[in-house]
Design a protein around this motif. Structure first.
Motif, PDB file in Angstrom:
ATOM      1  N   TRP A 175      62.019  13.319  36.328  1.00 12.74           N
ATOM      2  CA  TRP A 175      62.298  11.926  37.459  1.00 12.74           C
ATOM      3  C   TRP A 175      63.533  10.637  36.316  1.00 12.74           C
ATOM      4  O   TRP A 175      64.222  10.975  36.486  1.00 12.74           O
ATOM      5  N   GLN A 176      63.112  11.401  34.584  1.00 12.81           N
ATOM      6  CA  GLN A 176      63.377  10.990  33.790  1.00 12.81           C
ATOM      7  C   GLN A 176      65.271  11.455  33.449  1.00 12.81           C
ATOM      8  O   GLN A 176      66.312  11.227  33.603  1.00 12.81           O
ATOM      9  N   ASP A 177      65.529  12.846  33.831  1.00 12.65           N
ATOM     10  CA  ASP A 177      66.476  13.373  33.918  1.00 12.65           C
ATOM     11  C   ASP A 177      67.227  12.975  34.974  1.00 12.65           C
ATOM     12  O   ASP A 177      68.387  12.978  34.985  1.00 12.65           O
ATOM     13  N   LEU A 178      67.076  13.108  36.314  1.00  7.86           N
ATOM     14  CA  LEU A 178      67.806  12.410  37.353  1.00  7.86           C
ATOM     15  C   LEU A 178      67.824  11.539  37.348  1.00  7.86           C
ATOM     16  O   LEU A 178      69.081  10.807  37.898  1.00  7.86           O
ATOM     17  N   SER A 179      67.253  10.557  36.331  1.00  9.86           N
ATOM     18  CA  SER A 179      67.682   8.791  36.554  1.00  9.86           C
ATOM     19  C   SER A 179      68.740   8.553  35.621  1.00  9.86           C
ATOM     20  O   SER A 179      69.492   7.733  35.253  1.00  9.86           O
ATOM     21  N   ALA A 180      68.566   9.461  34.232  1.00 10.81           N
ATOM     22  CA  ALA A 180      69.556   9.120  33.032  1.00 10.81           C
ATOM     23  C   ALA A 180      70.602   9.574  34.054  1.00 10.81           C
ATOM     24  O   ALA A 180      71.870   9.328  33.159  1.00 10.81           O
ATOM     25  N   HIS A 181      70.838  11.081  34.925  1.00 10.19           N
ATOM     26  CA  HIS A 181      72.297  10.955  35.105  1.00 10.19           C
ATOM     27  C   HIS A 181      72.620  10.444  36.338  1.00 10.19           C
ATOM     28  O   HIS A 181      74.480  11.383  36.156  1.00 10.19           O
ATOM     29  N   SER A 182      72.050   9.807  37.611  1.00 10.00           N
ATOM     30  CA  SER A 182      72.466   8.703  38.325  1.00 10.00           C
ATOM     31  C   SER A 182      73.625   8.000  37.780  1.00 10.00           C
ATOM     32  O   SER A 182      73.511   6.856  38.648  1.00 10.00           O
ATOM     33  N   LEU A 183      72.950   7.240  37.453  1.00  7.85           N
ATOM     34  CA  LEU A 183      72.623   5.988  36.010  1.00  7.85           C
ATOM     35  C   LEU A 183      74.508   5.626  35.530  1.00  7.85           C
ATOM     36  O   LEU A 183      74.832   5.054  36.352  1.00  7.85           O
ATOM     37  N   GLY A 184      74.958   6.637  35.209  1.00  8.07           N
ATOM     38  CA  GLY A 184      76.353   6.433  34.984  1.00  8.07           C
ATOM     39  C   GLY A 184      77.195   6.043  36.442  1.00  8.07           C
ATOM     40  O   GLY A 184      77.920   5.399  36.172  1.00  8.07           O
ATOM     41  N   PRO A 185      76.812   7.339  37.180  1.00  3.54           N
ATOM     42  CA  PRO A 185      77.537   7.281  39.148  1.00  3.54           C
ATOM     43  C   PRO A 185      77.316   6.302  39.177  1.00  3.54           C
ATOM     44  O   PRO A 185      78.394   5.489  40.142  1.00  3.54           O
ATOM     45  N   ILE A 186      76.157   6.095  39.317  1.00  4.74           N
ATOM     46  CA  ILE A 186      76.102   4.389  40.183  1.00  4.74           C
ATOM     47  C   ILE A 186      76.293   3.398  39.818  1.00  4.74           C
ATOM     48  O   ILE A 186      76.891   2.405  40.281  1.00  4.74           O
ATOM     49  N   GLY A 187      76.223   3.244  38.225  1.00  7.17           N
ATOM     50  CA  GLY A 187      77.118   1.973  37.448  1.00  7.17           C
ATOM     51  C   GLY A 187      78.281   2.063  37.966  1.00  7.17           C
ATOM     52  O   GLY A 187      79.418   1.211  38.221  1.00  7.17           O
ATOM     53  N   ASP A 188      79.606   3.631  37.711  1.00  8.48           N
ATOM     54  CA  ASP A 188      81.043   3.176  38.067  1.00  8.48           C
ATOM     55  C   ASP A 188      80.962   2.518  39.766  1.00  8.48           C
ATOM     56  O   ASP A 188      82.041   2.202  39.825  1.00  8.48           O
ATOM     57  N   ALA A 189      79.552   2.823  40.991  1.00 10.82           N
ATOM     58  CA  ALA A 189      79.809   2.423  41.606  1.00 10.82           C
ATOM     59  C   ALA A 189      80.375   1.287  42.135  1.00 10.82           C
ATOM     60  O   ALA A 189      81.060   0.219  43.100  1.00 10.82           O
ATOM     61  N   VAL A 190      79.198   0.705  41.417  1.00  4.03           N
ATOM     62  CA  VAL A 190      78.786  -1.246  41.790  1.00  4.03           C
ATOM     63  C   VAL A 190      80.472  -1.888  40.528  1.00  4.03           C
ATOM     64  O   VAL A 190      80.088  -2.656  41.199  1.00  4.03           O
ATOM     65  N   GLU A 191      80.592  -0.939  39.678  1.00  5.79           N
ATOM     66  CA  GLU A 191      81.671  -1.393  38.766  1.00  5.79           C
ATOM     67  C   GLU A 191      82.453  -1.406  39.488  1.00  5.79           C
ATOM     68  O   GLU A 191      83.679  -2.943  39.798  1.00  5.79           O
ATOM     69  N   LEU A 192      82.338  -0.460  40.855  1.00  7.85           N
ATOM     70  CA  LEU A 192      84.099  -0.530  41.653  1.00  7.85           C
ATOM     71  C   LEU A 192      83.414  -1.524  42.777  1.00  7.85           C
ATOM     72  O   LEU A 192      84.843  -2.224  42.546  1.00  7.85           O
ATOM     73  N   LEU A 193      83.072  -1.834  43.460  1.00 10.69           N
ATOM     74  CA  LEU A 193      83.318  -3.116  43.826  1.00 10.69           C
ATOM     75  C   LEU A 193      82.798  -4.624  43.448  1.00 10.69           C
ATOM     76  O   LEU A 193      84.151  -4.932  43.939  1.00 10.69           O
ATOM     77  N   LEU A 194      81.965  -4.801  41.777  1.00  7.50           N
ATOM     78  CA  LEU A 194      82.546  -5.645  41.146  1.00  7.50           C
ATOM     79  C   LEU A 194      83.954  -6.146  40.964  1.00  7.50           C
ATOM     80  O   LEU A 194      84.827  -7.355  41.263  1.00  7.50           O
ATOM     81  N   ALA A 195      84.390  -5.198  40.812  1.00  4.64           N
ATOM     82  CA  ALA A 195      86.190  -5.560  40.274  1.00  4.64           C
ATOM     83  C   ALA A 195      86.697  -4.971  41.429  1.00  4.64           C
ATOM     84  O   ALA A 195      87.352  -6.363  41.221  1.00  4.64           O
ATOM     85  N   ALA A 196      86.476  -4.501  42.097  1.00  2.84           N
ATOM     86  CA  ALA A 196      87.749  -5.508  43.065  1.00  2.84           C
ATOM     87  C   ALA A 196      87.049  -6.497  43.997  1.00  2.84           C
ATOM     88  O   ALA A 196      88.410  -7.676  44.348  1.00  2.84           O
ATOM     89  N   GLY A 197      85.980  -7.416  43.914  1.00  4.45           N
ATOM     90  CA  GLY A 197      85.590  -8.587  43.621  1.00  4.45           C
ATOM     91  C   GLY A 197      86.079  -9.967  43.067  1.00  4.45           C
ATOM     92  O   GLY A 197      86.499 -10.583  43.328  1.00  4.45           O
ATOM     93  N   ARG A 198      85.628  -9.325  41.915  1.00 10.24           N
ATOM     94  CA  ARG A 198      86.503 -10.174  41.270  1.00 10.24           C
ATOM     95  C   ARG A 198      88.346 -10.385  41.458  1.00 10.24           C
ATOM     96  O   ARG A 198      88.370 -11.624  40.800  1.00 10.24           O
ATOM     97  N   SER A 199      88.915  -8.975  41.573  1.00 11.72           N
ATOM     98  CA  SER A 199      90.454  -9.402  41.558  1.00 11.72           C
ATOM     99  C   SER A 199      89.966 -10.210  42.754  1.00 11.72           C
ATOM    100  O   SER A 199      91.605 -10.896  42.611  1.00 11.72           O
ATOM    101  N   ALA A 200      89.969 -10.449  44.200  1.00 13.90           N
ATOM    102  CA  ALA A 200      90.162 -11.127  45.018  1.00 13.90           C
ATOM    103  C   ALA A 200      89.317 -12.421  45.189  1.00 13.90           C
ATOM    104  O   ALA A 200      89.551 -13.312  45.810  1.00 13.90           O
ATOM    105  N   GLY A 201      89.240 -12.784  44.026  1.00 12.88           N
ATOM    106  CA  GLY A 201      88.224 -14.515  43.577  1.00 12.88           C
ATOM    107  C   GLY A 201      86.991 -14.100  44.538  1.00 12.88           C
ATOM    108  O   GLY A 201      86.862 -15.044  44.402  1.00 12.88           O
TER     109      GLY A 201
END
Length: 200
Positions: free
Chosen positions: A128-154
């Motif tokens: 589970w430590q290995d799974l968690s380490a490998h999933s954090l990056g893609p999930i973080g990228d997905a969150v940033e994609l959503l946040l960036a769109a919202g920041r741009s839209a105000g």
């Protein structure tokens, strides 16, 4: 000569078709196995491979060809959930306003949190430590994609960071089913409100 060509072409296309059919069948079996495992994971007791095979109507030999061990199956189930969660972000942005897309994505996060909790409870710590380490990056990228769109839209606060959201939603996987049912959606709606840009 032309007869040879026809026979040869037919032989090749038949081989390709059979190979394609086998691959398609294997993929369907794999998806059925993962869905059955997902459904059975919440039931009391340890997930049994023979119960998974029975639930999706395949032989145990077929299941073992895809997943030789229970841990292999659980690990793949978790990776599959992460892939679906990550893929949902751009799809939701294509069909919703950024803040609404984030809220809809959080709905999926609640379901993912259940899978994460149950899988991590059932596999070895190193896994589970290995799974968690490998999933954090893609999930973080997905969150940033959503946040960036919202920041741009105000519509989302300019000071939001993906790491903030990851830390907050990680608590969902620590809740049991009753708590998730009672509090999950409310907690996520509070988080959405907290991320909302203040209008002056």
């Amino acid at each position: 000569m032309s007869g040879y060509s026809d026979d040869h072409s037919g032989h090749v296309s038949g081989s390709v078709k059979r190979g394609g059919t086998r691959r398609a069948d294997a993929q369907r079996n794999r998806e059925r196995i993962l869905q059955a495992a997902r459904d059975l994971l919440h039931e009391p007791g340890e997930l049994k491979l023979n119960a998974v095979a029975k639930a999706c109507g395949i032989g145990q030999g077929t299941l073992y060809r895809h997943f030789p061990t229970r841990e292999d199956l659980l690990s793949e189930l978790y990776r599959h959930e992460v892939e679906e969660l990550v893929a949902a972000a751009p799809h939701l942005l294509a069909t919703h306003e950024p803040l609404d897309a984030l809220a809809a994505w959080f709905d999926r996060v609640a379901a993912y949190a259940r899978i994460k909790r149950d899988v991590f409870a059932a596999v070895e710590a190193a896994t589970w430590q290995d799974l968690s380490a490998h999933s954090l990056g893609p999930i973080g990228d997905a969150v940033e994609l959503l946040l960036a769109a919202g920041r741009s839209a105000g519509s989302i606060r300019a000071d939001t960071e993906a790491r903030d959201v990851i830390v907050l939603i990680s608590w969902l996987s620590r809740l049991d089913d009753a708590e998730l049912d009672a509090r999950g959606q409310r907690l996520l709606s509070i988080l959405v409100d907290g991320l909302r840009a203040h209008r002056h």
